[in-house]
Write a protein that holds these residues in place. Structure first.
Motif, PDB file in Angstrom:
ATOM      1  N   LEU A   1       0.848  -1.183   0.000  1.00 55.40           N
ATOM      2  CA  LEU A   1       0.000   0.000   0.000  1.00 55.40           C
ATOM      3  C   LEU A   1       0.888   1.239   0.000  1.00 55.40           C
ATOM      4  CD1 LEU A   1      -2.812   1.265   0.118  1.00 55.40           C
ATOM      5  CD2 LEU A   1      -2.695   1.096   2.614  1.00 55.40           C
ATOM      6  N   ARG A   2       0.677   2.090  -0.997  1.00 56.48           N
ATOM      7  CA  ARG A   2       1.430   3.341  -1.113  1.00 56.48           C
ATOM      8  C   ARG A   2       0.463   4.516  -0.977  1.00 56.48           C
ATOM      9  NH1 ARG A   2       4.423   0.928  -6.130  1.00 56.48           N
ATOM     10  NH2 ARG A   2       6.243   0.026  -5.118  1.00 56.48           N
TER      11      ARG A   2
ATOM     12  N   ILE B   1      -6.485   0.785   8.068  1.00 55.99           N
ATOM     13  CA  ILE B   1      -5.314   0.052   7.568  1.00 55.99           C
ATOM     14  C   ILE B   1      -5.015  -1.154   8.449  1.00 55.99           C
ATOM     15  CG2 ILE B   1      -2.785   0.216   7.352  1.00 55.99           C
ATOM     16  CD1 ILE B   1      -3.130   2.922   6.134  1.00 55.99           C
TER      17      ILE B   1
ATOM     18  N   ILE C   1      -0.729  -6.771   4.810  1.00 56.28           N
ATOM     19  CA  ILE C   1       0.169  -5.731   4.313  1.00 56.28           C
ATOM     20  C   ILE C   1       1.587  -5.985   4.826  1.00 56.28           C
ATOM     21  CG2 ILE C   1       0.778  -3.279   4.424  1.00 56.28           C
ATOM     22  CD1 ILE C   1      -2.143  -2.596   4.350  1.00 56.28           C
TER      23      ILE C   1
ATOM     24  N   HIS D   1       4.296  -4.235   2.941  1.00 56.50           N
ATOM     25  CA  HIS D   1       4.985  -3.013   2.535  1.00 56.50           C
ATOM     26  C   HIS D   1       4.018  -1.840   2.614  1.00 56.50           C
ATOM     27  CE1 HIS D   1       7.548  -6.101   0.854  1.00 56.50           C
ATOM     28  NE2 HIS D   1       8.491  -5.189   0.646  1.00 56.50           N
ATOM     29  N   LEU D   2       4.385  -0.850   3.421  1.00 57.07           N
ATOM     30  CA  LEU D   2       3.532   0.326   3.594  1.00 57.07           C
ATOM     31  C   LEU D   2       4.382   1.578   3.394  1.00 57.07           C
ATOM     32  CD1 LEU D   2       0.822   1.596   4.383  1.00 57.07           C
ATOM     33  CD2 LEU D   2       1.502   1.352   6.786  1.00 57.07           C
TER      34      LEU D   2
ATOM     35  N   LEU E   1       0.193   1.360  13.762  1.00 62.81           N
ATOM     36  CA  LEU E   1       0.956   0.411  12.949  1.00 62.81           C
ATOM     37  C   LEU E   1       1.416  -0.800  13.752  1.00 62.81           C
ATOM     38  CD1 LEU E   1       3.099   2.906  10.857  1.00 62.81           C
ATOM     39  CD2 LEU E   1       0.903   1.869  10.268  1.00 62.81           C
TER      40      LEU E   1
ATOM     41  N   LEU F   1       3.746  -6.558   8.712  1.00 60.53           N
ATOM     42  CA  LEU F   1       4.501  -5.431   8.178  1.00 60.53           C
ATOM     43  C   LEU F   1       6.008  -5.691   8.231  1.00 60.53           C
ATOM     44  CD1 LEU F   1       4.040  -2.594   7.017  1.00 60.53           C
ATOM     45  CD2 LEU F   1       4.323  -1.709   9.336  1.00 60.53           C
TER      46      LEU F   1
ATOM     47  N   LEU G   1       8.506  -0.347   6.005  1.00 58.24           N
ATOM     48  CA  LEU G   1       7.744   0.854   6.315  1.00 58.24           C
ATOM     49  C   LEU G   1       8.545   2.080   5.903  1.00 58.24           C
ATOM     50  CD1 LEU G   1       5.371   2.339   7.690  1.00 58.24           C
ATOM     51  CD2 LEU G   1       6.617   2.104   9.860  1.00 58.24           C
TER      52      LEU G   1
END
Length: 82
Positions: free
Chosen positions: A11-12, A25, A31, A33-34, A49, A55, A58
Motif C-alpha cells: 500500500l502506497r 489500515i 500488508i 509493505h507500507l 501500525l 509489516l 515501512l
C-alpha cells in the motif's frame, strides 16, 4: 473500504497530505509493505501500525516525525524502516 482488502500486501499512500494513519489500515493483516512518505504524519499517529502483524517494510520519510513511538518496536516482523 480497507476491510475488504484482506489480501492486500503493498500500500502506497505517498503525498496524500495525511495527518493521521487511517485506522482501517490495521484491518488489512496481509500488508507487508507500507509507504506513508511525504505526508504530515507525527510520531504519535504511527501507534496504530503496531497492530499490523505482517509489516516488513515501512517508509515514513518526509513527514513531521520527531520521535518514534515505542509501539513501533513491537512490530517483530519489521525489517526496513525509512
Amino acid at each position: 473500504l480497507f476491510e475488504m482488502l484482506i489480501n492486500l500486501r503493498l500500500l502506497r499512500l505517498i503525498g496524500n497530505s495525511l495527518t493521521t494513519v487511517p485506522s482501517a489500515i490495521s484491518s488489512c493483516p496481509s500488508i507487508t509493505h507500507l509507504d506513508l512518505s511525504s505526508n504530515f504524519l507525527t510520531g504519535s499517529s504511527l501507534v496504530i501500525l503496531s497492530k499490523m502483524p505482517s509489516l516488513t517494510h515501512l517508509n515514513i520519510s518526509c513527514n513531521k516525525i520527531r520521535d518514534l513511538p515505542d509501539e513501533l518496536g513491537k512490530i517483530k516482523t519489521l525489517r526496513s524502516l525509512d
